[in-house]
Each structure stands twice: as C-alpha cells, then as structure tokens.
Write a protein that holds these residues in place. Structure first.
Motif, mmCIF file in Angstrom:
data_model
loop_
_atom_site.group_PDB
_atom_site.id
_atom_site.type_symbol
_atom_site.label_atom_id
_atom_site.label_comp_id
_atom_site.label_asym_id
_atom_site.label_seq_id
_atom_site.Cartn_x
_atom_site.Cartn_y
_atom_site.Cartn_z
ATOM 1 N N THR A 1 25.205 39.031 28.594
ATOM 2 C CA THR A 1 25.163 40.501 28.451
ATOM 3 C C THR A 1 26.318 40.877 29.616
ATOM 4 O O THR A 1 26.454 40.187 30.714
ATOM 5 C CB THR A 1 23.799 40.995 28.937
ATOM 6 N N ALA A 2 26.574 41.971 29.635
ATOM 7 C CA ALA A 2 27.557 42.510 30.624
ATOM 8 C C ALA A 2 27.141 42.626 31.935
ATOM 9 O O ALA A 2 27.763 42.617 33.090
ATOM 10 C CB ALA A 2 28.120 44.051 30.295
ATOM 11 N N THR A 3 25.649 42.644 32.254
ATOM 12 C CA THR A 3 25.064 42.602 33.432
ATOM 13 C C THR A 3 24.564 41.037 34.024
ATOM 14 O O THR A 3 24.048 41.045 34.960
ATOM 15 C CB THR A 3 23.965 43.488 33.334
ATOM 16 N N PHE B 1 40.112 48.994 24.800
ATOM 17 C CA PHE B 1 39.507 50.242 24.634
ATOM 18 C C PHE B 1 39.211 50.477 23.432
ATOM 19 O O PHE B 1 38.136 51.092 23.191
ATOM 20 C CB PHE B 1 40.661 51.153 25.103
ATOM 21 N N ALA B 2 39.800 49.841 22.328
ATOM 22 C CA ALA B 2 39.117 49.806 20.779
ATOM 23 C C ALA B 2 37.991 49.211 20.667
ATOM 24 O O ALA B 2 37.210 49.578 19.676
ATOM 25 C CB ALA B 2 40.351 49.372 20.008
ATOM 26 N N LEU B 3 37.569 48.453 21.539
ATOM 27 C CA LEU B 3 36.169 47.562 21.304
ATOM 28 C C LEU B 3 34.975 48.435 21.635
ATOM 29 O O LEU B 3 33.944 48.236 20.980
ATOM 30 C CB LEU B 3 36.030 46.443 22.239
ATOM 31 N N PHE B 4 35.206 49.517 22.521
ATOM 32 C CA PHE B 4 33.942 50.390 22.948
ATOM 33 C C PHE B 4 34.142 52.056 22.547
ATOM 34 O O PHE B 4 33.172 52.469 22.641
ATOM 35 C CB PHE B 4 33.604 50.297 24.231
ATOM 36 N N LEU B 5 35.483 52.500 22.382
ATOM 37 C CA LEU B 5 35.782 53.632 21.752
ATOM 38 C C LEU B 5 35.569 53.858 20.337
ATOM 39 O O LEU B 5 35.459 52.778 19.497
ATOM 40 C CB LEU B 5 36.990 54.092 22.110
ATOM 41 N N ARG C 1 33.706 42.011 33.449
ATOM 42 C CA ARG C 1 32.563 42.821 32.514
ATOM 43 C C ARG C 1 31.683 43.518 33.448
ATOM 44 O O ARG C 1 31.184 44.499 32.948
ATOM 45 C CB ARG C 1 32.093 41.790 31.549
ATOM 46 N N ARG C 2 31.213 42.912 34.590
ATOM 47 C CA ARG C 2 30.293 43.635 35.441
ATOM 48 C C ARG C 2 30.985 44.681 36.185
ATOM 49 O O ARG C 2 30.320 46.109 36.177
ATOM 50 C CB ARG C 2 30.103 42.721 36.541
ATOM 51 N N ARG D 1 28.266 49.935 23.503
ATOM 52 C CA ARG D 1 29.205 49.389 22.732
ATOM 53 C C ARG D 1 29.841 48.343 23.371
ATOM 54 O O ARG D 1 30.151 47.191 23.086
ATOM 55 C CB ARG D 1 29.959 50.429 22.024
ATOM 56 N N PHE D 2 30.307 48.645 24.765
ATOM 57 C CA PHE D 2 30.889 47.567 25.591
ATOM 58 C C PHE D 2 29.750 46.280 25.761
ATOM 59 O O PHE D 2 30.412 45.237 25.869
ATOM 60 C CB PHE D 2 31.279 48.226 27.093
ATOM 61 N N GLU D 3 28.749 46.596 26.043
ATOM 62 C CA GLU D 3 27.799 45.441 26.340
ATOM 63 C C GLU D 3 27.388 44.649 25.029
ATOM 64 O O GLU D 3 27.449 43.407 25.172
ATOM 65 C CB GLU D 3 26.586 46.078 26.942
ATOM 66 N N GLU D 4 27.324 45.320 23.897
ATOM 67 C CA GLU D 4 27.132 44.718 22.609
ATOM 68 C C GLU D 4 28.307 43.690 22.296
ATOM 69 O O GLU D 4 28.115 42.864 21.601
ATOM 70 C CB GLU D 4 27.030 45.425 21.541
ATOM 71 N N ARG D 5 29.588 44.007 22.827
ATOM 72 C CA ARG D 5 30.511 43.235 22.368
ATOM 73 C C ARG D 5 31.105 42.422 23.522
ATOM 74 O O ARG D 5 32.271 42.120 23.784
ATOM 75 C CB ARG D 5 31.843 44.356 21.677
#
Length: 436
Positions: free
Chosen positions: A23-25, A173-177, A404-405, A386-390
C-alpha cells in the motif's frame, strides 16, 4: 532543492514487498540516499534542540483529540485517530532539526505512520495555530527555515519549479486523475462523492468558471495555466478562441494531442509561455489554481498582467486555493515540506491578500467570491484512494516506495487542510473598476 524523482530516472530497487502489503502507506524497505538524501540521513540536531522539540511535541499532542503511541508503548493524547510513532528518537530529532519539514520527512522515512492518516493530519491542521506556544511563534523568524533563493519564481525559476512537479510523468497523473485530467477541485452535487462522478463534477467546475467570465461564441479567451487542456476544449466547444499558457512541456504535448483529438486544434493555441510574456488583448481571462505558483513577490506583476491583457468590459475568473489571512501573514516566508518536495516556490494567498494586491497595484476589483472547500476535500480523497489502489502501477512507472509515501502524504495533508477549514478554495470574479 530535493532531487526530483521523475519517471525518467531508473527505478530504485526497494526489495520485494508482498502484494497485500504494498500500500502507499507501507513502510519503505530502504530509502535510496541518491534520490532522497535528506530522508535517508538522520539530521544533525543538537541534543538541546531535540529535547526542546520532544517537550513541545509531547505537550501539544497531549492536548489533542488523537492518540499518539510511541514505540508501541506509552500513549499521548485525548483519544481519536492513532498516530504510531515507531522511532521516537528519530522523529523528535528531525523535528528539532527542521520543524514541519522534518515531520514530513519522518513520515517518508517510515518513522511514523497511521491507519487514519487524514484523520491525524486533520486534527493537527485544525489546531495548527496553537501547536507552537505564542512566545515561540513571536520568535518564528529566529527558528523557522527560510525559503531558498533558488526557488524564487523569476522567469527562469518558475520554469524549473513547474517542471519539478508537472513534468514528473503524464502517465503518473493519469493513474489517479479522472478521464478529464483535471488537477484542481471539482464541484459535486452532493457528498460522499464517487470516482465515477468526478468527470461530471470537473466539467461543472469548468462551466461555472466559463459562465463567470461570460465565455461564448467569438470570445477571445486567455487561459493562464493549461493543465492538460480540458478547460480549453470546453471553451472552444462554446465557440471561443483560446490562447492557453503553460510552462510544462509534458502538459503542452498532451494538451495539444487532446485538443486535436477533440477537433478544436484551429480554435486553441497552446503556448509554452510565461504569463509575463503574453501579448494581446482578451475579452476574458481564466486561471485555475495557478496563482499559488506565482510567489508572493510576484503577485503584483501577475495581477498587473491580468489588467493589461483584459479588453474593456472584460472579466477575469480565477479559481484559487486560499488560507486565513493571519496564517498566511505568519508563514509567508517560511520554508515548508510542500515547497521542498511538491511545489517549489509555491505560496497560497488569502482572499484579503488578493484584495490588497489588486487595490494597491491595479484597477481590478473582486466582484464575486464563492468558497467550496469541502468539495476539494472530496476531490482529494478520490485522488488519494485511486493512487493507493494503483500502487503497483506507480512502481511500474519507476517511482519507488519513498515517492509513494511522499505522494500519499501530500494528498492526505492537502485533504486534511480542507477538512479542517485551514484551507479553502474560491472561484473569484474580477472586473476592472472603471467598467464595473
């Protein structure tokens, strides 16, 4: 300035992390010192500064509605979202050395974490004015880090600052927008918002701005800050002719492609151009969340440019993130984590600051000002989720776990600012006083 971790840099080997833990965290397996020197290294802080920082932080946390657990043992706070301080010694040393920059770098290093990062940061943002005792706040100029001269938004500096963020990677940017690639607050019909509603909410925001500026058939429109071209496309669809400015080569390239695909290449001119260099006269000017990148010392230049480029009877529609005037005045020369890692040279104005600058330097006057901060909180939540999911796809672009963090902290930090009321976002209409 930190090393810019762009997708063009070779990926950093960070070890194999099980998919369910990526995960991002998740705590980074290793911080790459070549990309993140100030995160990888423990700062040099005197024992006195570290001790003072620990005492101040413990005192502040003890009065807040959260629970800070230190090294899995003793807890501080009145109860609420959990803040897990894994390495208290490193955490307090970083804060002693560089204040809030150290607080953010400590998170990037995995020295603290939270299962509810937005909750913790919302509590801190909502109590920001009282976290540092008043006597120390009065001595802010003695202990706070100052903004580096290299980040000043001169014409050359502005290009570097914009490139640092917006030239990271269009694919990132396309990953989470959403599909509109709009990187600013949407306007929703209700809460909670869902990601599939985001494109319509972004169009609603754009249409409100175009309506404010009275953009329609035959309008000569200047847009300062192209983004990835969605506003230009919608303005051209109304029959306007658009000149739009960006300092990001990546944005210019993709915006031109999207405008061409939409069939409006003949109506939209995407220029790689500083706002200070634009010429001509325009019936309407629109700028979405670009003033934050101008810099305090250049606000008069920015608004004088708007005034000079506005045709008689023209209208300026701005969307701007704002903060309370007293907080802005207290912090407008302080160097922050956001400026170091996310938006070099950035500064958020207050509504009052806009009015002071326009009154002192131009004939522009604020005719309308509408705030909708909670809409930004929801927009940021959707981006963060969305960012964390990807996370795996972020890795595949060449961004490491520390990035990512950092990015998760940035999105959560921003969301918390709007949820707490520390930040707001406004749509403002400016018109020249002699035509009001």
């Amino acid at each position: 300035m930190p090393t810019s971790p762009t997708s063009r840099t070779a990926p950093t080997a960070t070890g194999t992390i099980p998919a369910q833990a990526r995960t991002a965290t998740a705590r980074p397996a290793r911080v790459d010192a070549s990309r993140w020197p100030d995160v990888a290294a423990q700062p040099k802080a005197s024992a006195v500064r570290t001790a003072v920082a620990e005492r101040l932080v413990r005192h502040a946390l003890s009065r807040l509605p959260l629970r800070a657990r230190l090294a899995g043992r003793d807890s501080i706070g009145l109860g609420g979202p959990l803040m897990e301080i894994r390495r208290p010694d490193a955490f307090f040393r970083r804060i002693g050395a560089s204040g809030l920059i150290g607080f953010g770098e400590s998170y990037m290093a995995g020295e603290w974490d939270s299962p509810d990062l937005v909750g913790v940061l919302t509590v801190l943002a909502g109590n920001a004015a009282g976290l540092v005792p008043a006597p120390l706040q009065r001595l802010r100029k003695l202990w706070a880090l100052r903004q580096p001269a290299a980040q000043a938004n001169t014409p050359e500096g502005a290009r570097d600052n914009i490139s640092h963020h917006y030239d990271l990677s269009n694919d990132l940017f396309a990953l989470f927008l959403d599909e509109t690639l709009s990187y600013s607050s949407a306007v929703f019909r209700g809460f909670p918002a869902e990601h599939e509603l985001l494109p319509a909410a972004q169009h609603r925001k754009i249409d409100r701005l175009l309506d404010l500026a009275r953009v329609g058939p035959g309008t000569e429109l200047l847009e300062i800050g192209t983004g990835w071209g969605e506003l230009s496309v919608r303005a051209a669809a109304r029959g306007a002719r658009v000149t739009t400015l960006t300092l990001s080569r990546e944005q210019q390239e993709l915006a031109r492609a999207r405008i061409r695909e939409a069939g409006y290449e003949d109506r939209v001119d995407v220029r790689l151009c500083d706002y200070r260099d634009v010429t001509g006269e325009y019936d309407a000017i629109v700028s979405v969340e670009m003033i934050e990148a101008v810099g305090v010392e250049f606000w008069p230049v920015y608004f004088r440019t708007l005034e000079r480029r506005l045709a008689p009877g023209g209208r300026v529609a701005l969307q701007a993130i704002t903060m309370p005037d007293d907080r802005m005045l207290a912090s407008n020369s302080t160097y922050t984590w956001i400026q170091k890692y996310i938006f070099p040279g950035g500064m958020i104005p207050s509504v009052e600051a806009v009015e002071r600058v326009t009154t002192a330097h131009t004939a522009l006057r604020t005719e309308q000002c509408d705030g909708f901060g909670m809409h930004y909180a929801e927009t940021l939540r959707l981006w963060r989720e969305r960012f964390e999911e990807r996370a795996d796809r972020v890795d595949a672009l060449g961004f490491d776990a520390t990035f990512r963090r950092m990015w998760t902290f940035y999105l959560a930090y921003s969301e918390a600012g709007f949820r707490s009321g520390y930040l707001d976002v406004q749509q403002m209409l400016l018109i020249r006083e002699d035509t009001a």
